[in-house]
Design a protein around this motif. Structure first.
Motif, PDB file in Angstrom:
ATOM      1  N   ARG A 156     -46.972  24.142  -4.744  1.00  8.61           N
ATOM      2  CA  ARG A 156     -45.901  24.377  -3.763  1.00  8.61           C
ATOM      3  C   ARG A 156     -45.954  23.285  -2.677  1.00  8.61           C
ATOM      4  O   ARG A 156     -44.945  22.669  -2.348  1.00  8.61           O
ATOM      5  N   PHE A 157     -47.176  23.033  -2.153  1.00  9.70           N
ATOM      6  CA  PHE A 157     -47.304  21.999  -1.120  1.00  9.70           C
ATOM      7  C   PHE A 157     -46.901  20.628  -1.675  1.00  9.70           C
ATOM      8  O   PHE A 157     -46.238  19.847  -1.002  1.00  9.70           O
ATOM      9  N   LYS A 158     -47.300  20.364  -2.923  1.00 13.80           N
ATOM     10  CA  LYS A 158     -47.027  19.036  -3.496  1.00 13.80           C
ATOM     11  C   LYS A 158     -45.522  18.822  -3.642  1.00 13.80           C
ATOM     12  O   LYS A 158     -45.004  17.728  -3.387  1.00 13.80           O
ATOM     13  N   LYS A 159     -44.812  19.891  -4.033  1.00 10.20           N
ATOM     14  CA  LYS A 159     -43.364  19.769  -4.209  1.00 10.20           C
ATOM     15  C   LYS A 159     -42.703  19.413  -2.863  1.00 10.20           C
ATOM     16  O   LYS A 159     -41.888  18.498  -2.775  1.00 10.20           O
ATOM     17  N   ILE A 160     -43.124  20.116  -1.817  1.00 12.38           N
ATOM     18  CA  ILE A 160     -42.530  19.838  -0.497  1.00 12.38           C
ATOM     19  C   ILE A 160     -42.931  18.444  -0.030  1.00 12.38           C
ATOM     20  O   ILE A 160     -42.120  17.698   0.523  1.00 12.38           O
ATOM     21  N   PHE A 161     -44.194  18.105  -0.280  1.00  9.12           N
ATOM     22  CA  PHE A 161     -44.658  16.764   0.094  1.00  9.12           C
ATOM     23  C   PHE A 161     -43.767  15.693  -0.540  1.00  9.12           C
ATOM     24  O   PHE A 161     -43.297  14.774   0.139  1.00  9.12           O
ATOM     25  N   ASP A 162     -43.517  15.823  -1.857  1.00 12.05           N
ATOM     26  CA  ASP A 162     -42.721  14.810  -2.557  1.00 12.05           C
ATOM     27  C   ASP A 162     -41.315  14.699  -1.959  1.00 12.05           C
ATOM     28  O   ASP A 162     -40.781  13.605  -1.822  1.00 12.05           O
ATOM     29  N   GLU A 163     -40.754  15.841  -1.572  1.00 11.11           N
ATOM     30  CA  GLU A 163     -39.406  15.811  -0.972  1.00 11.11           C
ATOM     31  C   GLU A 163     -39.424  15.109   0.384  1.00 11.11           C
ATOM     32  O   GLU A 163     -38.588  14.259   0.675  1.00 11.11           O
ATOM     33  N   LEU A 164     -40.422  15.475   1.221  1.00 10.67           N
ATOM     34  CA  LEU A 164     -40.442  14.930   2.585  1.00 10.67           C
ATOM     35  C   LEU A 164     -40.881  13.468   2.604  1.00 10.67           C
ATOM     36  O   LEU A 164     -40.412  12.689   3.444  1.00 10.67           O
ATOM     37  N   GLN A 165     -41.740  13.098   1.680  1.00 10.93           N
ATOM     38  CA  GLN A 165     -42.237  11.713   1.681  1.00 10.93           C
ATOM     39  C   GLN A 165     -41.083  10.730   1.477  1.00 10.93           C
ATOM     40  O   GLN A 165     -41.092   9.631   2.030  1.00 10.93           O
ATOM     41  N   LEU A 166     -40.071  11.160   0.705  1.00 13.75           N
ATOM     42  CA  LEU A 166     -38.919  10.294   0.466  1.00 13.75           C
ATOM     43  C   LEU A 166     -38.176   9.970   1.761  1.00 13.75           C
ATOM     44  O   LEU A 166     -37.468   8.971   1.847  1.00 13.75           O
ATOM     45  N   LEU A 167     -38.347  10.843   2.771  1.00 14.08           N
ATOM     46  CA  LEU A 167     -37.615  10.648   4.029  1.00 14.08           C
ATOM     47  C   LEU A 167     -38.330   9.709   5.005  1.00 14.08           C
ATOM     48  O   LEU A 167     -37.788   9.354   6.049  1.00 14.08           O
ATOM     49  N   LEU A 168     -39.573   9.331   4.671  1.00 18.49           N
ATOM     50  CA  LEU A 168     -40.302   8.425   5.577  1.00 18.49           C
ATOM     51  C   LEU A 168     -39.646   7.049   5.552  1.00 18.49           C
ATOM     52  O   LEU A 168     -39.204   6.590   4.487  1.00 18.49           O
ATOM     53  N   SER A 169     -39.630   6.377   6.720  1.00 21.77           N
ATOM     54  CA  SER A 169     -38.997   5.071   6.717  1.00 21.77           C
ATOM     55  C   SER A 169     -39.872   4.049   6.000  1.00 21.77           C
ATOM     56  O   SER A 169     -39.390   3.095   5.425  1.00 21.77           O
ATOM     57  N   SER A 170     -41.208   4.255   6.019  1.00 25.36           N
ATOM     58  CA  SER A 170     -42.075   3.320   5.287  1.00 25.36           C
ATOM     59  C   SER A 170     -43.274   4.083   4.754  1.00 25.36           C
ATOM     60  O   SER A 170     -43.860   4.902   5.459  1.00 25.36           O
ATOM     61  N   LYS A 171     -43.611   3.808   3.497  1.00 20.67           N
ATOM     62  CA  LYS A 171     -44.806   4.470   2.945  1.00 20.67           C
ATOM     63  C   LYS A 171     -46.004   3.526   3.000  1.00 20.67           C
ATOM     64  O   LYS A 171     -47.112   3.899   2.691  1.00 20.67           O
ATOM     65  N   THR A 172     -45.758   2.290   3.385  1.00 18.23           N
ATOM     66  CA  THR A 172     -46.865   1.335   3.486  1.00 18.23           C
ATOM     67  C   THR A 172     -47.119   1.049   4.965  1.00 18.23           C
ATOM     68  O   THR A 172     -46.379   1.515   5.824  1.00 18.23           O
ATOM     69  N   GLY A 173     -48.166   0.265   5.246  1.00 19.08           N
ATOM     70  CA  GLY A 173     -48.486  -0.048   6.630  1.00 19.08           C
ATOM     71  C   GLY A 173     -49.178   1.117   7.312  1.00 19.08           C
ATOM     72  O   GLY A 173     -49.395   2.167   6.709  1.00 19.08           O
ATOM     73  N   GLN A 174     -49.526   0.912   8.568  1.00 23.97           N
ATOM     74  CA  GLN A 174     -50.339   1.893   9.296  1.00 23.97           C
ATOM     75  C   GLN A 174     -49.528   2.722  10.290  1.00 23.97           C
ATOM     76  O   GLN A 174     -50.094   3.461  11.088  1.00 23.97           O
ATOM     77  N   ALA A 175     -48.182   2.606  10.226  1.00 19.04           N
ATOM     78  CA  ALA A 175     -47.365   3.286  11.238  1.00 19.04           C
ATOM     79  C   ALA A 175     -47.541   4.800  11.173  1.00 19.04           C
ATOM     80  O   ALA A 175     -47.764   5.367  10.109  1.00 19.04           O
ATOM     81  N   ASN A 176     -47.434   5.400  12.347  1.00 18.79           N
ATOM     82  CA  ASN A 176     -47.544   6.854  12.452  1.00 18.79           C
ATOM     83  C   ASN A 176     -46.130   7.413  12.502  1.00 18.79           C
ATOM     84  O   ASN A 176     -45.311   6.980  13.300  1.00 18.79           O
ATOM     85  N   GLU A 177     -45.819   8.342  11.595  1.00 20.61           N
ATOM     86  CA  GLU A 177     -44.447   8.856  11.536  1.00 20.61           C
ATOM     87  C   GLU A 177     -44.472  10.337  11.177  1.00 20.61           C
ATOM     88  O   GLU A 177     -45.329  10.784  10.405  1.00 20.61           O
ATOM     89  N   THR A 178     -43.526  11.086  11.728  1.00 19.82           N
ATOM     90  CA  THR A 178     -43.468  12.528  11.451  1.00 19.82           C
ATOM     91  C   THR A 178     -42.075  12.889  10.944  1.00 19.82           C
ATOM     92  O   THR A 178     -41.073  12.442  11.513  1.00 19.82           O
ATOM     93  N   ILE A 179     -42.037  13.687   9.891  1.00 13.78           N
ATOM     94  CA  ILE A 179     -40.748  14.190   9.374  1.00 13.78           C
ATOM     95  C   ILE A 179     -40.758  15.705   9.539  1.00 13.78           C
ATOM     96  O   ILE A 179     -41.676  16.375   9.062  1.00 13.78           O
ATOM     97  N   ASP A 180     -39.756  16.232  10.221  1.00 13.67           N
ATOM     98  CA  ASP A 180     -39.614  17.684  10.399  1.00 13.67           C
ATOM     99  C   ASP A 180     -38.437  18.140   9.553  1.00 13.67           C
ATOM    100  O   ASP A 180     -37.339  17.604   9.696  1.00 13.67           O
ATOM    101  N   LYS A 181     -38.648  19.138   8.691  1.00 20.61           N
ATOM    102  CA  LYS A 181     -37.502  19.616   7.900  1.00 20.61           C
ATOM    103  C   LYS A 181     -37.743  21.057   7.465  1.00 20.61           C
ATOM    104  O   LYS A 181     -38.810  21.382   6.928  1.00 20.61           O
ATOM    105  N   ASP A 182     -36.809  21.909   7.723  1.00 21.89           N
ATOM    106  CA  ASP A 182     -36.831  23.314   7.278  1.00 21.89           C
ATOM    107  C   ASP A 182     -38.142  24.013   7.634  1.00 21.89           C
ATOM    108  O   ASP A 182     -38.696  24.780   6.842  1.00 21.89           O
ATOM    109  N   GLY A 183     -38.661  23.725   8.817  1.00 22.21           N
ATOM    110  CA  GLY A 183     -39.900  24.403   9.240  1.00 22.21           C
ATOM    111  C   GLY A 183     -41.164  23.726   8.735  1.00 22.21           C
ATOM    112  O   GLY A 183     -42.273  24.149   9.070  1.00 22.21           O
ATOM    113  N   TYR A 184     -41.021  22.688   7.915  1.00 26.28           N
ATOM    114  CA  TYR A 184     -42.197  21.941   7.450  1.00 26.28           C
ATOM    115  C   TYR A 184     -42.323  20.666   8.267  1.00 26.28           C
ATOM    116  O   TYR A 184     -41.318  20.119   8.726  1.00 26.28           O
TER     117      TYR A 184
END
Ligand SMILES: C[S@@+](CC[C@H](N)C(=O)[O-])C[C@H]1O[C@@H](n2cnc3c(N)ncnc32)[C@H](O)[C@@H]1O
Length: 408
Positions: A156-184
């Protein structure tokens, strides 16, 4: 149950026998923890990894111990190092807030790259490749049931992770970023969020750690994952990180600091000397598994605790009165009562009260206020121990752990 859980229970029974803990002192809460919590706590539940498991307010007492300690020289900008601080490093943050004059370092072998919180207060950790590492339920009766459906929770966590990870502006580099969606909430490089002006984090194995000479090193709920010989090597490494006169505090406990046991070592030149082994008085009660919690045979602290419990149970001027009062208070607080054969039962329908933990904490506070900790100290003195009540109200003895010399 998995063989590691069976081994855990066997070690528990050996320690109980050493402590002369009788079968009539098993409580339903102890049995419940064996079935519901222990399987999720052990490394076998996390592919053998030491879980980053940590709990808020777990080390408030240790922080108080540090605050009350008087160093002979006034320290300017003293250094506190929390080794194996866990993740998210809640207790290290709490220490940095309490010890605001200190420079605090949280050290752990690994800080997860992603942290995912759900609406209910549960969370999961993922590595940079997006692989699941760990989840921690909220420690409520409902929350810990998640351990029973671990595979389902992970997917269940992995499924949500995969959905939210797509919304990150960058998956590389050291930037700190937070995605808030549907209570997650998904946080990338979350360790940065815990830093504070007096708090930094070091990702390192304790065997290789380099921090400034420390006035306090705290290493809680970490060494017990290793065999006694490895623990000893680790103690030498930690001792070498101390400033002269600095102290190393090593031990184990549960949430809210329950059933805490700890050894305090002091660096004296080239030597590290054990100066105190302390336990909270609730170690003498039968509510939880922590007094018997080990991950290897012959864990030195657990053996010493079992020995002390045995001495206290054997003392005829202390134990009969103590256990009678404990039975009375357990009944008074609606926790457990003994049946005609002397076994404990929960009073109503065999279910534990929803506020069971709060009631247990109140009961132990009353035990302390009634002076039973002092009586336990007297009983240990009668048994030949050098014993005292320490500045935070715990039962302390001169430990039997050996001093050791640091390498040149
Ligand atoms: C059970 S957690 C304890 C966390 C925290 N100290 C507490 O008491 O709540 C143990 C932590 O030790 C860390 N750890 C295990 N072996 C380590 C090592 N060799 N060096 C550094 N950290 C280690 C794990 O990554 C884990 O986060």
């Amino acid at each position: 149950m998995p063989s590691d859980v069976q081994d855990f229970i066997t070690r528990m029974l050996i320690l109980m026998q050493k402590a002369h803990f009788p079968v009539t002192d098993f409580t339903p809460s102890l049995i419940w923890q064996l079935g519901n919590i222990i399987p999720g706590f052990l490394p076998c539940a996390w592919r053998g990894m030491v879980p980053p498991l940590t709990l808020s307010k777990r080390h408030a007492k240790i922080d108080a111990y540090v605050s009350k300690h008087i160093f002979p020289d006034r320290l300017t900008s003293p250094v506190f190092v929390d080794i194996g601080c866990g993740f998210p490093p809640i207790t290290t943050m709490e220490s940095a807030a309490t010890l605001s004059e200190w420079r605090v370092f949280g050290v752990d072998q690994s800080f997860s790259d992603y942290l995912l919180h759900d609406r209910e207060g549960n969370y999961a950790c993922f590595n940079e490749q997006g692989e699941f590492e760990y989840f921690q339920p909220r420690f409520s009766r409902v929350g810990v049931r998640m351990y029973q459906n671990s595979a389902e929770v992970q997917s269940r966590f992995k499924k949500i992770f995969d959905e939210l990870q797509l919304l990150l502006s960058s998956k590389t580099g050291q930037a700190n970023e937070t995605i808030d969606k549907d209570g997650y909430k998904l946080i990338h490089h979350p360790i940065r969020n815990y830093e504070a002006p007096n708090l930094s984090f070091v990702e390192s194995k304790l065997e290789d750690v380099q921090t400034p000479p420390a006035h306090i090193i705290r290493c809680m709920n970490t060494l017990l994952y290793f065999k006694p010989e490895t623990q000893q090597h680790m103690l030498v490494k930690l001792g070498s990180q101390l400033a002269d006169g600095g102290m190393l505090i090593v031990g184990s406990n549960l949430m809210n600091g329950a059933s805490c046991r700890y050894t305090v070592y002091k660096r004296e030149g080239a030597f590290v000397v054990p100066i105190e082994f302390a336990l909270t008085v609730d170690n003498l009660g039968p509510f939880n598994v922590m007094p018997w919690y080990t991950l290897h045979d012959n864990d030195p602290e657990a053996m010493q605790l079992a020995d002390m419990i045995h001495q206290l149970r054997a003392n005829q001027s202390f134990w009969p009165g103590f256990t009678k009062r404990l039975d009375h208070l357990m009944e008074h607080y609606g926790l457990f009562q003994r049946d005609g054969e002397g076994f404990f039962h929960a009073p109503e329908d065999e279910h534990l009260a929803a506020d069971f933990s709060e009631r247990v904490s109140h009961m132990w506070r009353q035990i302390e206020e009634e002076g039973l900790t002092n009586e336990a100290v007297d009983a240990l003195q009668c048994a030949g121990y050098t014993a005292w009540k320490n500045p935070v109200g715990d039962i302390a003895i001169q430990p039997n752990a050996p001093s050791f010399k640091l390498p040149e």
